[in-house]
Design a protein around this motif. Structure first.
Motif, mmCIF file in Angstrom:
data_model
loop_
_atom_site.group_PDB
_atom_site.id
_atom_site.type_symbol
_atom_site.label_atom_id
_atom_site.label_comp_id
_atom_site.label_asym_id
_atom_site.label_seq_id
_atom_site.Cartn_x
_atom_site.Cartn_y
_atom_site.Cartn_z
ATOM 1 N N THR A 77 40.187 69.118 69.475
ATOM 2 C CA THR A 77 40.532 68.873 68.081
ATOM 3 C C THR A 77 42.041 68.749 67.912
ATOM 4 O O THR A 77 42.807 69.610 68.358
ATOM 5 N N ILE A 78 42.461 67.662 67.241
ATOM 6 C CA ILE A 78 43.879 67.435 66.957
ATOM 7 C C ILE A 78 44.233 67.902 65.554
ATOM 8 O O ILE A 78 45.217 68.608 65.338
ATOM 9 N N SER A 79 43.408 67.489 64.593
ATOM 10 C CA SER A 79 43.698 67.809 63.194
ATOM 11 C C SER A 79 42.411 67.720 62.399
ATOM 12 O O SER A 79 41.457 67.042 62.803
ATOM 13 N N ARG A 80 42.396 68.409 61.243
ATOM 14 C CA ARG A 80 41.232 68.386 60.360
ATOM 15 C C ARG A 80 41.708 68.241 58.924
ATOM 16 O O ARG A 80 42.801 68.671 58.566
ATOM 17 N N LEU A 81 40.825 67.663 58.096
ATOM 18 C CA LEU A 81 41.163 67.489 56.685
ATOM 19 C C LEU A 81 39.882 67.424 55.862
ATOM 20 O O LEU A 81 38.947 66.688 56.203
ATOM 21 N N LYS A 82 39.839 68.210 54.789
ATOM 22 C CA LYS A 82 38.748 68.141 53.824
ATOM 23 C C LYS A 82 39.380 67.979 52.454
ATOM 24 O O LYS A 82 40.180 68.828 52.023
ATOM 25 N N ILE A 83 39.044 66.904 51.760
ATOM 26 C CA ILE A 83 39.784 66.534 50.562
ATOM 27 C C ILE A 83 38.871 65.748 49.622
ATOM 28 O O ILE A 83 37.811 65.256 50.027
ATOM 29 N N SER A 84 39.296 65.629 48.377
ATOM 30 C CA SER A 84 38.545 64.851 47.392
ATOM 31 C C SER A 84 38.599 63.368 47.753
ATOM 32 O O SER A 84 39.605 62.865 48.276
ATOM 33 N N THR A 85 37.530 62.659 47.442
ATOM 34 C CA THR A 85 37.494 61.220 47.725
ATOM 35 C C THR A 85 38.491 60.443 46.862
ATOM 36 O O THR A 85 38.794 59.284 47.175
ATOM 37 N N LYS A 86 38.985 61.057 45.791
ATOM 38 C CA LYS A 86 39.975 60.377 44.945
ATOM 39 C C LYS A 86 41.365 60.386 45.565
ATOM 40 O O LYS A 86 42.223 59.588 45.175
ATOM 41 N N SER A 87 41.604 61.272 46.526
ATOM 42 C CA SER A 87 42.942 61.401 47.126
ATOM 43 C C SER A 87 43.081 60.442 48.306
ATOM 44 O O SER A 87 43.309 60.847 49.453
ATOM 45 N N GLY A 145 45.432 58.291 48.950
ATOM 46 C CA GLY A 145 46.779 58.240 49.500
ATOM 47 C C GLY A 145 47.019 59.311 50.547
ATOM 48 O O GLY A 145 47.636 59.054 51.597
ATOM 49 N N LYS A 146 46.543 60.520 50.288
ATOM 50 C CA LYS A 146 46.708 61.608 51.252
ATOM 51 C C LYS A 146 45.892 61.364 52.523
ATOM 52 O O LYS A 146 46.332 61.720 53.623
ATOM 53 N N ILE A 147 44.715 60.771 52.358
ATOM 54 C CA ILE A 147 43.905 60.439 53.541
ATOM 55 C C ILE A 147 44.644 59.410 54.402
ATOM 56 O O ILE A 147 44.686 59.515 55.635
ATOM 57 N N GLU A 148 45.242 58.423 53.756
ATOM 58 C CA GLU A 148 45.992 57.398 54.494
ATOM 59 C C GLU A 148 47.179 58.013 55.230
ATOM 60 O O GLU A 148 47.456 57.655 56.389
ATOM 61 N N GLU A 149 47.879 58.941 54.575
ATOM 62 C CA GLU A 149 49.004 59.615 55.232
ATOM 63 C C GLU A 149 48.532 60.431 56.430
ATOM 64 O O GLU A 149 49.195 60.452 57.478
ATOM 65 N N GLU A 187 30.605 51.969 51.659
ATOM 66 C CA GLU A 187 31.306 50.686 51.626
ATOM 67 C C GLU A 187 32.753 50.817 51.151
ATOM 68 O O GLU A 187 33.669 50.211 51.714
ATOM 69 N N TRP A 188 32.983 51.609 50.103
ATOM 70 C CA TRP A 188 34.346 51.728 49.567
ATOM 71 C C TRP A 188 35.286 52.332 50.606
ATOM 72 O O TRP A 188 36.465 51.949 50.691
ATOM 73 N N PHE A 189 34.790 53.283 51.397
ATOM 74 C CA PHE A 189 35.624 53.941 52.400
ATOM 75 C C PHE A 189 36.052 52.941 53.472
ATOM 76 O O PHE A 189 37.218 52.926 53.897
ATOM 77 N N ILE A 190 35.120 52.107 53.905
ATOM 78 C CA ILE A 190 35.443 51.108 54.926
ATOM 79 C C ILE A 190 36.459 50.108 54.390
ATOM 80 O O ILE A 190 37.434 49.761 55.065
ATOM 81 N N ASP A 191 36.242 49.616 53.161
ATOM 82 C CA ASP A 191 37.168 48.648 52.569
ATOM 83 C C ASP A 191 38.559 49.240 52.391
ATOM 84 O O ASP A 191 39.563 48.548 52.599
ATOM 85 N N ARG A 192 38.631 50.521 52.020
ATOM 86 C CA ARG A 192 39.919 51.131 51.714
ATOM 87 C C ARG A 192 40.726 51.434 52.973
ATOM 88 O O ARG A 192 41.962 51.278 52.988
ATOM 89 N N PHE A 193 40.067 51.862 54.055
ATOM 90 C CA PHE A 193 40.800 52.349 55.222
ATOM 91 C C PHE A 193 40.639 51.463 56.457
ATOM 92 O O PHE A 193 41.038 51.855 57.553
ATOM 93 N N ARG A 194 40.082 50.273 56.287
ATOM 94 C CA ARG A 194 39.914 49.359 57.424
ATOM 95 C C ARG A 194 41.263 49.008 58.056
ATOM 96 O O ARG A 194 41.381 48.890 59.266
ATOM 97 N N GLU A 195 42.288 48.832 57.217
ATOM 98 C CA GLU A 195 43.600 48.434 57.718
ATOM 99 C C GLU A 195 44.425 49.606 58.237
ATOM 100 O O GLU A 195 45.492 49.398 58.818
ATOM 101 N N CYS A 196 43.963 50.836 58.037
ATOM 102 C CA CYS A 196 44.745 52.011 58.428
ATOM 103 C C CYS A 196 44.500 52.438 59.866
ATOM 104 O O CYS A 196 45.239 53.279 60.392
#
Length: 361
Positions: free
Chosen positions: A28-38, A40-44, A64-73
């Motif tokens: 394990t390198i890192s973990r994150l549990k956060i609201s789906t509205k955040s 920007g923080k997920i991208e960071e 679908e929204w998750f794939i569209d939002r973070f496909r480029e990240c």
């Protein structure tokens, strides 16, 4: 040896998302549990991981929204097959952290069962086809309500398209009570509006299938008598590349048209279909199969044998499954559909009408 430095497993829910990053050795390198509205923080968080990143999100209805939002990240993003993962995990404590870690570790080992992600062009055609199904269901329910209203009043009504129903209401309004008149008029408005939307949508779907990518496959499917341009577009969009299925059995299982076998005390019984795949695809296949049976005497003979044995609803589903296997063979071999003996629909309708008259008499 994998070229990725980080492997991220994602357990997605409507309000929260849990992400766990693992190295190539499964640590394990890192973990994150956060609201789906955040977002920007997920991208960071993703950008801070050792690059490049391979991410897999467990399949769910709102992925679908998750794939569209973070496909480029990330360097690569995939869908993890939730059903296959559950069978491989066995009995263990189920938590969001454990699920995301399990996906990340399996991804690092190359053992994670992955699904197919449609590209933007294919996804847009899918959305058009699914919207067509929703409008068709709305139109069908509205017409059924109109028929029920007239049957309750013992009235033989018109052909239930918007224009014919409106002319009938203007000429026969006095046959209905005031409340029924208003309700019937409201349903006519719904039918006419839905018909206009469907006509616009029909043009959009046909235009989308004229592209170089879809046109050859659509033209091949149109050789089947029961498949028109709309059904062909829906089938092509929902299945995607036929080559990703090794055989017709795999495609049938993916579409959710295989029987759910139940075994107990050494006995095996065939249950209902699994319904694991796209409901829009199953709907289009069954509708097209029934239309094919109306045109092809050989297919109709098969359907009638099934009707006598298992009833009409299950027989229609079985014909949809049969049609799917035929389509797979057509695409695999690059051959058009071989039509059987044409069926005389007029004679069959006259015989059915005569039987109904004898029953009434």
């Amino acid at each position: 040896m994998s070229s990725y430095q980080s492997f991220v497993g994602v357990d997605l829910h409507q309000c929260t998302v849990t992400l766990t990053a693992a190295s190539g050795q499964g640590e394990t390198i890192s973990r994150l549990k956060i609201s789906t509205k955040s977002t920007g923080k997920i991208e960071e968080w993703l950008s801070a991981l050792p690059q490049p990143v391979h991410l897999a999100v467990e399949a769910c209805p709102f992925v679908e929204w998750f794939i569209d939002r973070f496909r480029e990240c990330v360097a690569r993003i995939d869908i993890a097959d939730a059903t296959e993962l559950a069978s491989r995990r066995g009995k263990r404590r189920k938590t969001d952290w454990n699920d995301s870690l399990d996906i990340a570790v399996r991804l690092s080992r190359g053992e994670c069962p992955l699904g197919f992600i449609a590209d933007e062009e294919l996804m847009q055609l899918r959305k058009l086809g699914r919207h067509w199904r929703h409008l068709s269901r709305l139109l069908s329910r509205s017409k059924h309500a109109m028929k029920s209203m007239l049957h309750a009043a013992n009235i033989r009504g018109p052909k239930f398209d918007g224009a014919s129903a409106q002319r009938w209401l203007l000429a026969n309004r006095d046959l209905l009570k005031p409340v029924q008149q208003q309700a019937f008029a409201d349903l006519i408005d719904v039918v006419m509006l839905t018909e206009r939307h469907r006509e616009r949508l029909r043009r959009e779907i046909i235009f989308a299938t004229r592209s170089v990518r879809f046109a050859p496959l659509v033209a091949l499917l149109l050789s089947v008598p029961g498949i028109g341009e709309i059904w062909a577009a829906i089938i092509v969009a929902e299945i995607g590349p036929f080559e990703r299925f090794p055989n017709a059995d795999a495609l049938e299982f993916w579409a959710g048209l295989t029987a759910d076998l139940k075994e107990s005390a050494g006995r095996t019984a065939s249950g209902n279909i699994t319904k694991a795949g796209s409901v829009t695809l199953r709907w289009a296949l069954c509708q097209a199969a029934v239309t094919l049976c109306q045109c092809d005497a050989r297919q109709e003979a098969t359907r009638q044998r099934l009707v006598r044995r298992i009833g009409k609803p299950r027989a229609n589903v079985a014909m949809g499954r049969r049609l799917l296997r035929i389509l797979y063979a057509m695409v695999r071999d690059g051959k058009a559909f071989e039509r059987g003996e044409p069926r005389d629909r007029t004679a069959a309708a006259n015989r059915a009408r005569l039987r109904r008259k004898k029953q009434v008499a």
